[in-house]
Design a protein around this motif. Structure first.
Motif, PDB file in Angstrom:
ATOM      1  N   LEU A 127      36.402  48.787  37.247  1.00 26.84           N
ATOM      2  CA  LEU A 127      35.408  47.928  36.609  1.00 26.84           C
ATOM      3  C   LEU A 127      36.034  47.076  35.512  1.00 26.84           C
ATOM      4  N   VAL A 128      36.860  47.704  34.664  1.00 25.51           N
ATOM      5  CA  VAL A 128      37.483  46.963  33.571  1.00 25.51           C
ATOM      6  C   VAL A 128      38.382  45.857  34.111  1.00 25.51           C
ATOM      7  N   ASP A 129      39.101  46.138  35.174  1.00 27.80           N
ATOM      8  CA  ASP A 129      39.993  45.144  35.770  1.00 27.80           C
ATOM      9  C   ASP A 129      39.203  43.971  36.316  1.00 27.80           C
ATOM     10  N   ARG A 130      38.092  44.228  36.985  1.00 23.81           N
ATOM     11  CA  ARG A 130      37.262  43.138  37.530  1.00 23.81           C
ATOM     12  C   ARG A 130      36.602  42.337  36.414  1.00 23.81           C
ATOM     13  N   LEU A 131      36.152  43.044  35.374  1.00 21.11           N
ATOM     14  CA  LEU A 131      35.554  42.333  34.248  1.00 21.11           C
ATOM     15  C   LEU A 131      36.588  41.448  33.553  1.00 21.11           C
ATOM     16  N   LEU A 132      37.821  41.946  33.449  1.00 22.28           N
ATOM     17  CA  LEU A 132      38.875  41.155  32.822  1.00 22.28           C
ATOM     18  C   LEU A 132      39.170  39.901  33.623  1.00 22.28           C
ATOM     19  N   ALA A 133      39.164  39.999  34.953  1.00 20.42           N
ATOM     20  CA  ALA A 133      39.399  38.828  35.796  1.00 20.42           C
ATOM     21  C   ALA A 133      38.319  37.775  35.574  1.00 20.42           C
ATOM     22  N   ALA A 134      37.055  38.213  35.506  1.00 19.85           N
ATOM     23  CA  ALA A 134      35.970  37.263  35.265  1.00 19.85           C
ATOM     24  C   ALA A 134      36.041  36.681  33.862  1.00 19.85           C
ATOM     25  N   PHE A 135      36.330  37.530  32.896  1.00 22.53           N
ATOM     26  CA  PHE A 135      36.428  37.069  31.509  1.00 22.53           C
ATOM     27  C   PHE A 135      37.582  36.087  31.331  1.00 22.53           C
ATOM     28  N   SER A 136      38.697  36.335  32.008  1.00 24.28           N
ATOM     29  CA  SER A 136      39.842  35.444  31.903  1.00 24.28           C
ATOM     30  C   SER A 136      39.527  34.075  32.464  1.00 24.28           C
ATOM     31  N   ALA A 137      38.789  34.034  33.571  1.00 19.60           N
ATOM     32  CA  ALA A 137      38.419  32.743  34.151  1.00 19.60           C
ATOM     33  C   ALA A 137      37.565  31.930  33.182  1.00 19.60           C
ATOM     34  N   VAL A 138      36.650  32.598  32.502  1.00 21.00           N
ATOM     35  CA  VAL A 138      35.814  31.904  31.523  1.00 21.00           C
ATOM     36  C   VAL A 138      36.645  31.487  30.314  1.00 21.00           C
ATOM     37  N   GLY A 139      37.472  32.397  29.831  1.00 17.48           N
ATOM     38  CA  GLY A 139      38.279  32.099  28.653  1.00 17.48           C
ATOM     39  C   GLY A 139      39.250  30.965  28.867  1.00 17.48           C
ATOM     40  N   TYR A 140      39.807  30.847  30.082  1.00 21.17           N
ATOM     41  CA  TYR A 140      40.754  29.777  30.382  1.00 21.17           C
ATOM     42  C   TYR A 140      40.059  28.420  30.538  1.00 21.17           C
ATOM     43  N   SER A 141      38.875  28.421  31.144  1.00 12.92           N
ATOM     44  CA  SER A 141      38.266  27.170  31.599  1.00 12.92           C
ATOM     45  C   SER A 141      37.316  26.537  30.584  1.00 12.92           C
ATOM     46  N   VAL A 142      36.673  27.318  29.752  1.00 13.28           N
ATOM     47  CA  VAL A 142      35.670  26.777  28.831  1.00 13.28           C
ATOM     48  C   VAL A 142      36.353  26.351  27.533  1.00 13.28           C
ATOM     49  N   PRO A 143      36.180  25.099  27.100  1.00 13.45           N
ATOM     50  CA  PRO A 143      36.815  24.636  25.853  1.00 13.45           C
ATOM     51  C   PRO A 143      36.271  25.372  24.631  1.00 13.45           C
ATOM     52  N   VAL A 144      37.061  25.331  23.577  1.00 14.81           N
ATOM     53  CA  VAL A 144      36.691  26.026  22.345  1.00 14.81           C
ATOM     54  C   VAL A 144      35.389  25.480  21.769  1.00 14.81           C
ATOM     55  N   ALA A 194      41.883  36.392  26.529  1.00 18.06           N
ATOM     56  CA  ALA A 194      42.064  36.343  27.975  1.00 18.06           C
ATOM     57  C   ALA A 194      43.533  36.156  28.342  1.00 18.06           C
ATOM     58  N   PHE A 195      44.210  35.270  27.625  1.00  9.96           N
ATOM     59  CA  PHE A 195      45.620  34.984  27.901  1.00  9.96           C
ATOM     60  C   PHE A 195      46.492  36.208  27.673  1.00  9.96           C
ATOM     61  N   ILE A 196      46.343  36.836  26.525  1.00 10.09           N
ATOM     62  CA  ILE A 196      47.153  38.000  26.185  1.00 10.09           C
ATOM     63  C   ILE A 196      46.822  39.175  27.101  1.00 10.09           C
ATOM     64  N   ALA A 197      45.544  39.348  27.431  1.00 15.21           N
ATOM     65  CA  ALA A 197      45.141  40.467  28.284  1.00 15.21           C
ATOM     66  C   ALA A 197      45.741  40.342  29.676  1.00 15.21           C
ATOM     67  N   ARG A 198      45.753  39.138  30.240  1.00 14.05           N
ATOM     68  CA  ARG A 198      46.306  38.962  31.586  1.00 14.05           C
ATOM     69  C   ARG A 198      47.820  39.230  31.607  1.00 14.05           C
ATOM     70  N   ILE A 199      48.524  38.730  30.591  1.00 16.88           N
ATOM     71  CA  ILE A 199      49.973  38.972  30.545  1.00 16.88           C
ATOM     72  C   ILE A 199      50.261  40.454  30.323  1.00 16.88           C
ATOM     73  N   THR A 200      49.468  41.090  29.451  1.00 17.24           N
ATOM     74  CA  THR A 200      49.651  42.525  29.217  1.00 17.24           C
ATOM     75  C   THR A 200      49.423  43.317  30.495  1.00 17.24           C
ATOM     76  N   ARG A 201      48.375  42.979  31.220  1.00 19.03           N
ATOM     77  CA  ARG A 201      48.082  43.671  32.483  1.00 19.03           C
ATOM     78  C   ARG A 201      49.238  43.525  33.460  1.00 19.03           C
ATOM     79  N   ALA A 202      49.735  42.294  33.624  1.00 25.42           N
ATOM     80  CA  ALA A 202      50.817  42.064  34.580  1.00 25.42           C
ATOM     81  C   ALA A 202      52.091  42.817  34.170  1.00 25.42           C
ATOM     82  N   SER A 203      52.415  42.791  32.880  1.00 24.71           N
ATOM     83  CA  SER A 203      53.613  43.480  32.413  1.00 24.71           C
ATOM     84  C   SER A 203      53.479  44.993  32.570  1.00 24.71           C
ATOM     85  N   MET A 204      52.297  45.520  32.251  1.00 25.29           N
ATOM     86  CA  MET A 204      52.083  46.955  32.373  1.00 25.29           C
ATOM     87  C   MET A 204      52.122  47.400  33.824  1.00 25.29           C
TER      88      MET A 204
END
Length: 313
Positions: A127-144, A194-204
């Motif tokens: 669940l956490v992994d799927r939520l992170l994928a959705a959250f990352s898509a929003v964090g990357y695409s929506v402007p500040v 989102a950026f840091i979480a995705r890189i952390t996931r991939a590295s881990m």
């Protein structure tokens, strides 16, 4: 190590010289005349010419550049064309809000981002992994600024839980200071989380698939020891790298966030200076932020040796 630091400092001089030339030429070649802005609309050409002469804008570009470099090396970053006050004084007055927002954003981003990345890697496909994928898509695409206006509408206008805009200095109380920074910190930090979480996931995930991790699990190592003592330490170099990169992105994000939330920081100062073609302010802020970015990169490179003893300079 000392030789490496010396080489980096020497290269920093070349980098800062290149940045200085680029900043100077970019501002001078951009459309707009500060003398015309100062004189006002429908001003007489004679008045504009006298203002340009007083500001030294009629001198050859090389003369203007050398004068700027000479004064800057002497610690004089010039005087604001419009405010008529020393640039360093104006920057120092706006430094606290920008530092407060930047530090809180980095603390939030690193803490939440690394935590989410570790959990997503440990329970990949869950669940956490799927939520992170959705959250990352929003964090990357929506402007500040879109996230900022949404947070203002929901948490300030609709619910009145938090202040709409503004900044409370630290000397007015820790609670008031923190409350005014909650919304801008969250708005600015979502993308970095989102950026840091995705890189952390991939590295881990890469480290967790190594043979020595399976050996540790076979020997009965606890989940905590595997994640934090073995995996996180070996995945630390990419994570630290992305934190340094996030700092570079943070410089641009602070400008938008301070504008949306009406925070009187350096970002707002730069926006006003750009509109008024206030060359001394723009040049000084850009050269200082460039130097700070180079310094952060040096610190990150040196920190690699603390994480991975195999790295030597």
């Amino acid at each position: 190590m000392a030789a490496y630091i010396l080489r980096r400092l020497v290269s920093t001089i070349a980098v800062m010289a290149t940045v200085g030339v680029f900043i100077f030429l970019l501002l001078r070649l951009a459309p707009g005349d500060p003398a015309a802005i100062i004189a006002g609309r429908n001003a007489a050409p004679q008045l504009i010419a006298s203002i340009r002469e007083r500001l030294g804008l009629n001198d050859p570009m090389l003369v203007q550049f050398m004068r700027w470099v000479r004064d800057m090396l002497a610690g004089d970053f010039g005087t604001s064309i419009f405010a008529g006050r020393p640039v360093l004084e104006l920057i120092s007055q706006r430094l606290e809000p920008t530092l407060s927002l930047s530090i809180l954003t980095m603390i939030l981003s690193v803490t939440v981002g690394v935590s989410f990345g570790i959990l997503a890697a440990w329970r990949t496909g869950g669940l956490v992994d799927r939520l992170l994928a959705a959250f990352s898509a929003v964090g990357y695409s929506v402007p500040v600024f879109v996230i900022g206006y949404f947070l203002i509408y929901f948490f300030a206008i609709r619910t009145h839980w938090l202040p709409v805009q503004g900044y409370a200095p630290f000397n007015q109380g820790l609670g008031l200071w923190f409350v005014h920074l909650i919304l801008p910190t969250v708005a600015l930090g979502l993308g970095y989380i989102a950026f840091i979480a995705r890189i952390t996931r991939a590295s881990m995930l890469e480290v967790l698939s190594e043979d020595y991790m399976r050996t540790a699990a076979a020997k009965g190592a606890s989940s905590y020891a595997m994640l934090f003592h073995h995996a996180l330490k070996n995945a630390g170099v990419p994570i630290l790298t992305v934190v340094g990169i996030s700092f570079a992105y943070l410089i641009g994000g602070v400008v938008l966030t301070e504008t949306v939330f009406n925070i009187p920081g350096i970002g707002r100062l730069v926006v006003g200076a750009i509109n008024n073609r206030d060359y001394p302010i723009i040049q000084s802020v850009l050269i200082l932020t460039s130097g700070l970015y180079v310094l952060v990169n040096l610190i990150v490179d040196l920190a690699y040796t603390l994480i991975d003893p195999r790295i030597r300079y």
